[in-house]
Design an enzyme around this catalytic site. Sequence first.
Site, mmCIF file in Angstrom:
data_model
loop_
_atom_site.group_PDB
_atom_site.id
_atom_site.type_symbol
_atom_site.label_atom_id
_atom_site.label_comp_id
_atom_site.label_asym_id
_atom_site.label_seq_id
_atom_site.Cartn_x
_atom_site.Cartn_y
_atom_site.Cartn_z
ATOM 1 N N ARG A 26 0.808 -1.233 0.000
ATOM 2 C CA ARG A 26 0.000 0.000 0.000
ATOM 3 C C ARG A 26 0.832 1.270 0.000
ATOM 4 O O ARG A 26 0.339 2.350 -0.257
ATOM 5 C CB ARG A 26 -0.948 0.003 1.205
ATOM 6 C CG ARG A 26 -0.263 0.147 2.536
ATOM 7 C CD ARG A 26 -1.265 0.193 3.670
ATOM 8 N NE ARG A 26 -0.581 0.287 4.953
ATOM 9 C CZ ARG A 26 -1.195 0.202 6.124
ATOM 10 N NH1 ARG A 26 -2.487 0.016 6.182
ATOM 11 N NH2 ARG A 26 -0.517 0.312 7.237
ATOM 12 N N LEU A 55 7.719 -0.203 -1.428
ATOM 13 C CA LEU A 55 8.389 -1.502 -1.433
ATOM 14 C C LEU A 55 9.566 -1.477 -0.463
ATOM 15 O O LEU A 55 10.326 -0.514 -0.430
ATOM 16 C CB LEU A 55 8.884 -1.846 -2.842
ATOM 17 C CG LEU A 55 7.807 -2.257 -3.854
ATOM 18 C CD1 LEU A 55 8.417 -2.392 -5.244
ATOM 19 C CD2 LEU A 55 7.128 -3.561 -3.464
ATOM 20 N N ILE A 93 8.504 -0.750 6.244
ATOM 21 C CA ILE A 93 9.032 0.180 7.253
ATOM 22 C C ILE A 93 10.547 0.049 7.370
ATOM 23 O O ILE A 93 11.274 1.036 7.408
ATOM 24 C CB ILE A 93 8.367 -0.076 8.632
ATOM 25 C CG1 ILE A 93 6.865 0.268 8.576
ATOM 26 C CG2 ILE A 93 9.057 0.704 9.739
ATOM 27 C CD1 ILE A 93 6.542 1.713 8.295
ATOM 28 N N GLY A 135 6.591 0.286 22.243
ATOM 29 C CA GLY A 135 6.125 -0.968 21.656
ATOM 30 C C GLY A 135 5.357 -0.763 20.371
ATOM 31 O O GLY A 135 5.276 0.354 19.848
ATOM 32 N N HIS A 187 44.279 -11.823 14.949
ATOM 33 C CA HIS A 187 44.843 -10.749 15.783
ATOM 34 C C HIS A 187 45.419 -9.661 14.880
ATOM 35 O O HIS A 187 46.049 -9.990 13.875
ATOM 36 C CB HIS A 187 45.972 -11.324 16.661
ATOM 37 C CG HIS A 187 46.668 -10.288 17.478
ATOM 38 N ND1 HIS A 187 46.134 -9.787 18.648
ATOM 39 C CD2 HIS A 187 47.844 -9.640 17.292
ATOM 40 C CE1 HIS A 187 46.971 -8.892 19.148
ATOM 41 N NE2 HIS A 187 48.022 -8.783 18.343
#
Length: 471
Positions: free
Chosen positions: A36, A39, A42, A272, A450
């Site tokens: 919607r 692409l 979030i 949350g 190392h």
Amino acid sequence: MADTNYDVIVLGSGPGGYVAAIRCAQLGLKTAIVERELLGGICLNWGCIPTKALLRSAEILHYAQHAEDYGLKIAGKIEADLEAVVKRSRGVAKQLNQGVTHLMKKNKIAVHMGEGTLTSPTSLTVKGEKGEEKLTAKHVIVATGARARDLPFAKADGKRVWTYRHAMTPKEMPKKLLVIGSGAIGLEFASFYNDMGVDVTVVEMLDRVVPVEDKDVSAFLEKSLTKQGMTIMTGAGVEDLKVTDKGVTAKIKDSKGKVSETEFSHCITAIGIVPNTENVGLEKLADMDRGFIQIDDYGRTRSKGLWAIGDCTPGPWLAHKASHEGVTTAEAIAKELGNKDVHPHPLDRANIPGCTYCHPQIASVGLTEAKAKEAGYEVKAGTFPFIGNGKAIALGEAEGFVKTVFDAETGELLGAHMVGAEVTEMIQGFVVGKTLETTEAELMQTIFPHPTISESMHESVLASYGRALHI
């Protein structure tokens, strides 16, 4: 007219959805994706990736301000250009969004832009710019994700009260910022704005910051953030928030029960998430618990042909967990459709790493020491500080440690917990180890290069058994 009948339709194109679609296509299934907004969802557009771009700018600023520590002189005043910082972050997001668009084309995945609503377990309507389309499939994967939870008494308005989304494209730099919640999102923004020179206060309801992490990590991080100038209030709650044109007045109850009113210019809520499962047509098709879709180990809902993955299902709510579920579900569908060459494996929640990109970074996998003891294990735990690591000292990043937790009886690696520079890159060593069911003996026999910070991983294993070499 475009084809509207598919093997698989994926609803949502975040890191769960687009990865599921790619895996379905790789397995020869005719695949479509419905999105919607943008692409990549979030994560790519407004979450994981652009926040890291912001944090990188803050990190460079931090180094520039401390150039003298490295024997360097930078002439003139060093300051942040907020508009340019945000512009860079948005550019990174755009590049990744275009990358996903390319992957859809490359894998011949049909993209339907618009709002998708299920009309049955295997059909949906899409309302988009082209009007309404009716799509059908043999299987549908719901990957609709989640959004930030609002405070009941102060909904985010984008002016004074922000969610992560507003905090990523600020019109102005806050003067005094209140961050409610000390999980990954809250602390990453607290870190960013603090490095940018903002006066930051973090309020956490539980008795320590990043409450899901090992207690030693929480304690170390709180000390470090306080040293950097943040005000950290744990065991505290925001009881009320009054919003004006000039800022917000917060009524905060501290850990001793004392209530005080404090003025802030802005507030970020990071308390949350809420799953995006309303108005999708799921009510009669799937079992829900507080809005989250209930699934089996492969992503099946109770309706045949309907699957779900990612943040709209039970946690942990992490992008990499969603991607992993996407692959598992795609392979389970291919198997149901007759592919004998796929062998899907359910997600092992004990092996999901967590990373928080505050400054210093934190990363972990598996059980904390307390959780391992609660589960009845007799444990061997060891910690190695970065101050004993040559590379960390050379980098000027000697703040941090690695902690490992083993089953005393079998030597199984139960958990690993780190705080410090680049630990989000290092944790994967222990994740691979856990996936291969490693023991302390194998880790001790592994040669670490190392000089690297990763040597502190080796030393923490040795420390768990009283054998550390450099402390």
